[in-house]
Design a protein around this motif. Structure first.
Motif, PDB file in Angstrom:
ATOM      1  N   ARG A 321       0.574  -1.003   0.075  1.00  0.00           N
ATOM      2  CA  ARG A 321      -0.158   0.097   0.147  1.00  0.00           C
ATOM      3  C   ARG A 321       0.951   1.422   0.131  1.00  0.00           C
ATOM      4  N   LEU A 322       2.042   1.223   0.372  1.00  0.00           N
ATOM      5  CA  LEU A 322       2.883   2.410   0.728  1.00  0.00           C
ATOM      6  C   LEU A 322       4.134   2.610  -0.540  1.00  0.00           C
ATOM      7  N   TRP A 323       4.212   1.617  -1.573  1.00  0.00           N
ATOM      8  CA  TRP A 323       5.172   1.627  -2.357  1.00  0.00           C
ATOM      9  C   TRP A 323       5.127   3.036  -3.151  1.00  0.00           C
ATOM     10  N   VAL A 324       4.108   3.582  -3.423  1.00  0.00           N
ATOM     11  CA  VAL A 324       3.921   4.814  -3.998  1.00  0.00           C
ATOM     12  C   VAL A 324       4.350   6.162  -3.003  1.00  0.00           C
ATOM     13  N   SER A 325       3.983   5.966  -1.983  1.00  0.00           N
ATOM     14  CA  SER A 325       4.417   6.769  -0.961  1.00  0.00           C
ATOM     15  C   SER A 325       6.031   6.715  -0.724  1.00  0.00           C
ATOM     16  N   TYR A 326       6.552   5.540  -0.764  1.00  0.00           N
ATOM     17  CA  TYR A 326       8.278   5.523  -0.585  1.00  0.00           C
ATOM     18  C   TYR A 326       8.576   6.108  -1.582  1.00  0.00           C
ATOM     19  N   LEU A 327       7.921   5.779  -2.896  1.00  0.00           N
ATOM     20  CA  LEU A 327       8.777   6.286  -4.300  1.00  0.00           C
ATOM     21  C   LEU A 327       8.753   7.868  -4.018  1.00  0.00           C
ATOM     22  N   ALA A 328       7.474   8.650  -3.416  1.00  0.00           N
ATOM     23  CA  ALA A 328       7.353   9.834  -3.586  1.00  0.00           C
ATOM     24  C   ALA A 328       8.449  10.599  -2.688  1.00  0.00           C
ATOM     25  N   LEU A 329       8.418   9.797  -1.359  1.00  0.00           N
ATOM     26  CA  LEU A 329       9.480  10.387  -0.362  1.00  0.00           C
ATOM     27  C   LEU A 329      10.829  10.490  -0.969  1.00  0.00           C
ATOM     28  N   TRP A 330      11.368   9.371  -1.591  1.00  0.00           N
ATOM     29  CA  TRP A 330      12.732   9.414  -2.305  1.00  0.00           C
ATOM     30  C   TRP A 330      12.926  10.220  -3.296  1.00  0.00           C
ATOM     31  N   LEU A 331      11.744  10.373  -4.309  1.00  0.00           N
ATOM     32  CA  LEU A 331      12.209  11.618  -5.369  1.00  0.00           C
ATOM     33  C   LEU A 331      12.189  12.869  -4.812  1.00  0.00           C
ATOM     34  N   THR A 332      11.352  13.311  -3.950  1.00  0.00           N
ATOM     35  CA  THR A 332      11.178  14.688  -3.382  1.00  0.00           C
ATOM     36  C   THR A 332      12.400  14.988  -2.390  1.00  0.00           C
ATOM     37  N   GLY A 333      12.869  14.122  -1.869  1.00  0.00           N
ATOM     38  CA  GLY A 333      13.995  14.101  -1.025  1.00  0.00           C
ATOM     39  C   GLY A 333      15.147  14.264  -1.497  1.00  0.00           C
ATOM     40  N   LEU A 334      15.343  13.592  -2.861  1.00  0.00           N
ATOM     41  CA  LEU A 334      16.434  13.685  -3.768  1.00  0.00           C
ATOM     42  C   LEU A 334      16.740  15.173  -4.573  1.00  0.00           C
ATOM     43  N   LEU A 335      15.315  15.689  -4.747  1.00  0.00           N
ATOM     44  CA  LEU A 335      15.141  16.863  -5.264  1.00  0.00           C
ATOM     45  C   LEU A 335      15.535  17.935  -4.466  1.00  0.00           C
ATOM     46  N   SER A 336      15.110  18.028  -3.271  1.00  0.00           N
ATOM     47  CA  SER A 336      15.680  18.935  -2.289  1.00  0.00           C
ATOM     48  C   SER A 336      17.108  18.948  -2.129  1.00  0.00           C
ATOM     49  N   LEU A 337      17.705  17.577  -1.888  1.00  0.00           N
ATOM     50  CA  LEU A 337      19.152  17.415  -1.714  1.00  0.00           C
ATOM     51  C   LEU A 337      19.693  17.989  -2.754  1.00  0.00           C
ATOM     52  N   ALA A 338      19.425  17.817  -4.068  1.00  0.00           N
ATOM     53  CA  ALA A 338      19.951  18.275  -5.229  1.00  0.00           C
ATOM     54  C   ALA A 338      20.051  19.752  -5.095  1.00  0.00           C
ATOM     55  N   GLY A 339      19.242  20.565  -4.863  1.00  0.00           N
ATOM     56  CA  GLY A 339      19.031  21.946  -4.769  1.00  0.00           C
ATOM     57  C   GLY A 339      19.875  22.430  -3.680  1.00  0.00           C
ATOM     58  N   ALA A 340      19.941  21.967  -2.523  1.00  0.00           N
ATOM     59  CA  ALA A 340      20.923  22.349  -1.488  1.00  0.00           C
ATOM     60  C   ALA A 340      22.174  22.018  -1.704  1.00  0.00           C
ATOM     61  N   ALA A 341      22.724  21.049  -2.424  1.00  0.00           N
ATOM     62  CA  ALA A 341      24.129  20.416  -2.592  1.00  0.00           C
ATOM     63  C   ALA A 341      24.442  21.568  -3.939  1.00  0.00           C
ATOM     64  N   ALA A 342      23.624  21.918  -4.768  1.00  0.00           N
ATOM     65  CA  ALA A 342      24.201  23.019  -5.743  1.00  0.00           C
ATOM     66  C   ALA A 342      24.409  24.464  -5.070  1.00  0.00           C
ATOM     67  N   LEU A 343      23.471  24.752  -4.116  1.00  0.00           N
ATOM     68  CA  LEU A 343      23.956  25.849  -3.272  1.00  0.00           C
ATOM     69  C   LEU A 343      25.290  25.733  -2.604  1.00  0.00           C
ATOM     70  N   LEU A 344      25.506  24.907  -1.938  1.00  0.00           N
ATOM     71  CA  LEU A 344      26.897  24.682  -1.284  1.00  0.00           C
ATOM     72  C   LEU A 344      27.701  24.574  -2.204  1.00  0.00           C
ATOM     73  N   GLU A 345      27.870  23.913  -3.092  1.00  0.00           N
ATOM     74  CA  GLU A 345      28.748  23.678  -4.144  1.00  0.00           C
ATOM     75  C   GLU A 345      29.130  24.899  -4.733  1.00  0.00           C
ATOM     76  N   MET A 346      28.191  25.872  -5.061  1.00  0.00           N
ATOM     77  CA  MET A 346      28.462  27.221  -5.619  1.00  0.00           C
ATOM     78  C   MET A 346      29.147  28.123  -4.462  1.00  0.00           C
ATOM     79  N   VAL A 347      28.729  28.035  -3.216  1.00  0.00           N
ATOM     80  CA  VAL A 347      29.339  28.799  -2.417  1.00  0.00           C
ATOM     81  C   VAL A 347      30.847  28.219  -1.938  1.00  0.00           C
TER      82      VAL A 347
END
Length: 406
Positions: A321-347
């Motif tokens: 029942r939760l595999w869709v929620s798991y997938l959504a959590l992973w994708l959105t978590g990776l998206l936020s991590l990518a944005g934060a990492a891009a800011l840190l790398e630029m700094v």
């Protein structure tokens, strides 16, 4: 039966790992992981099982390494000792040292214990620079593990031969430390962690229990140090530093101190961070600090607690029942991590690599530290990912509670 299966799979994994990961880098990483598993498990004997927060555990792994490298040099000079037994020399040397220092250290518990271990660690590390005859000064002490007569044709020159020696020590040490948790002393150590006053009331000496656990943990830490000496063939004063002790604390906690297999996960993460992550970015220590803060806030039980929680959900039939929620959590978590990492790398690029030009490559995307579009875009990606992650997490919690309510 289940326990036998788990230990059999663990042994099989150790045996087959170099056959699956065949590159020289992989074998090097596997050797370091085996060494790290032993020392993190030994540290968890203090922190997880005994509630003793130590800031000086590197003293015992480091002294084991120094005694092992000196013994290795004596073997090269003609001492009749198999190279495969040198890690035990490091273990018994650390046990003897802990027998002296541990009696003073374990007289106190909680915060005073932590402060005493910090002082002991700084004391020994300072001594490493004061006595270059034994510690080798800043250059350290080097050796050659291809020493003595080969046993059954094994010289430990090739990395694969050394890996199987480390794997054997890793399996045996893991089994012995697990067995310790099932002994009366191990159970009493848990009781001292939870309620030392009651332990004293029933007739046991809490300080003696802490002392014995401290000495045993130092023995296994010394074995890991001896294996590290064989692996790197050089030992420097850095192995005694507070930085090394802090790494044991950080990754043991990240792996999970409340589960026996948690430090194993932490040890693997430690090697990956020190070897791979440090080679990918200059900001790797900042990433580690942020990950530690997030884990303390979100999952104080470490990665092991997350694994066990999800296994319980799977056992009760929630996975389908939760595999869709798991997938959504992973994708959105990776998206936020990518944005934060891009800011840190630029700094970091702006502060450290400005001479290389305003552009840098990040996961295949060219960013310009002098362009507002790169900063705004990275910030929007991070905020969007965080917002979507919060929504998905809320939905995930509702999906768990809904079947319970029905």
């Amino acid at each position: 039966m289940a326990r036998t299966v788990v230990w059999s799979l663990y042994a099989l994994l150790l045996a087959l790992a170099p056959m699956i990961f065949t590159s020289s880098l992989s074998q090097t990483l596997l050797c370091q992981m085996g060494i790290a598993i032993i020392v993190c498990l030994s540290y968890n004997m203090l922190l997880g099982q005994g509630g003793m927060l130590s800031f000086g555990h590197a003293v015992y792994s480091g002294m084991g390494a120094f005694l092992a490298i000196h013994t290795l040099n004596r073997v090269s000079d003609g001492l009749a000792l198999p190279v495969s037994l040198i890690p035990l020399v490091g273990g018994f040397a650390s046990l003897a040292l802990a027998g002296v220092l541990g009696w003073i250290t374990t007289k106190k518990a909680a915060t005073p214990f932590a402060m005493i271990t910090l002082g002991m660690g700084e004391l020994v590390w300072a001594m490493a620079l004061m006595f270059p005859g034994f510690f080798g000064g800043e250059a350290g002490v080097s050796g050659n593990r291809v020493a003595g007569s080969p046993v059954f044709g094994i010289s430990f020159g090739p990395q694969i031969e050394l890996y199987y020696l480390i794997a054997a020590y890793t399996f045996v040490c893991t089994a012995l430390m697990y067995a310790f948790t099932r002994t009366p002393l191990g159970r009493m150590l848990n009781a001292v962690r939870d309620n030392p006053e009651r332990v004293a009331f029933v007739g046991y000496n809490p300080q003696m229990v802490r002392y014995l656990a401290f000495v045993i943990a130092a023995f296994f830490a010394g074995i890991s140090g001896g294996l590290a000496a064989l692996n790197f063939e050089i030992v420097t004063s850095e192995v005694l530093s507070g930085h090394r002790s802090g790494a044991y604390l950080l990754f043991t906690f990240l792996g999970g101190t409340t589960f026996f297999f948690g430090p194993i996960i932490g040890a693997i993460l430690m090697v990956l961070a020190f070897v791979l992550l440090s080679g990918l970015t200059q900001a790797w220590l900042l990433y580690l600090g942020l990950i530690f803060i997030v884990m303390v806030m979100v999952a104080p039980g470490g990665v092991a607690s997350l694994i066990m929680a999800n296994l319980r959900l799977a056992r009760h039939g929630f996975s389908r029942r939760l595999w869709v929620s798991y997938l959504a959590l992973w994708l959105t978590g990776l998206l936020s991590l990518a944005g934060a990492a891009a800011l840190l790398e630029m700094v970091y690029h702006l502060q450290l690599d400005a001479a290389l030009g305003p552009e840098l490559s990040f996961i295949g995307i060219t960013l310009n530290v002098k362009g507002f579009d790169s900063w705004i875009g990275s910030g929007l990606v991070m905020l969007t990912g965080l917002g979507l992650f919060a929504l998905c997490r809320r939905q995930f919690v509702q999906d768990i509670k809904l079947p319970e309510a029905s």
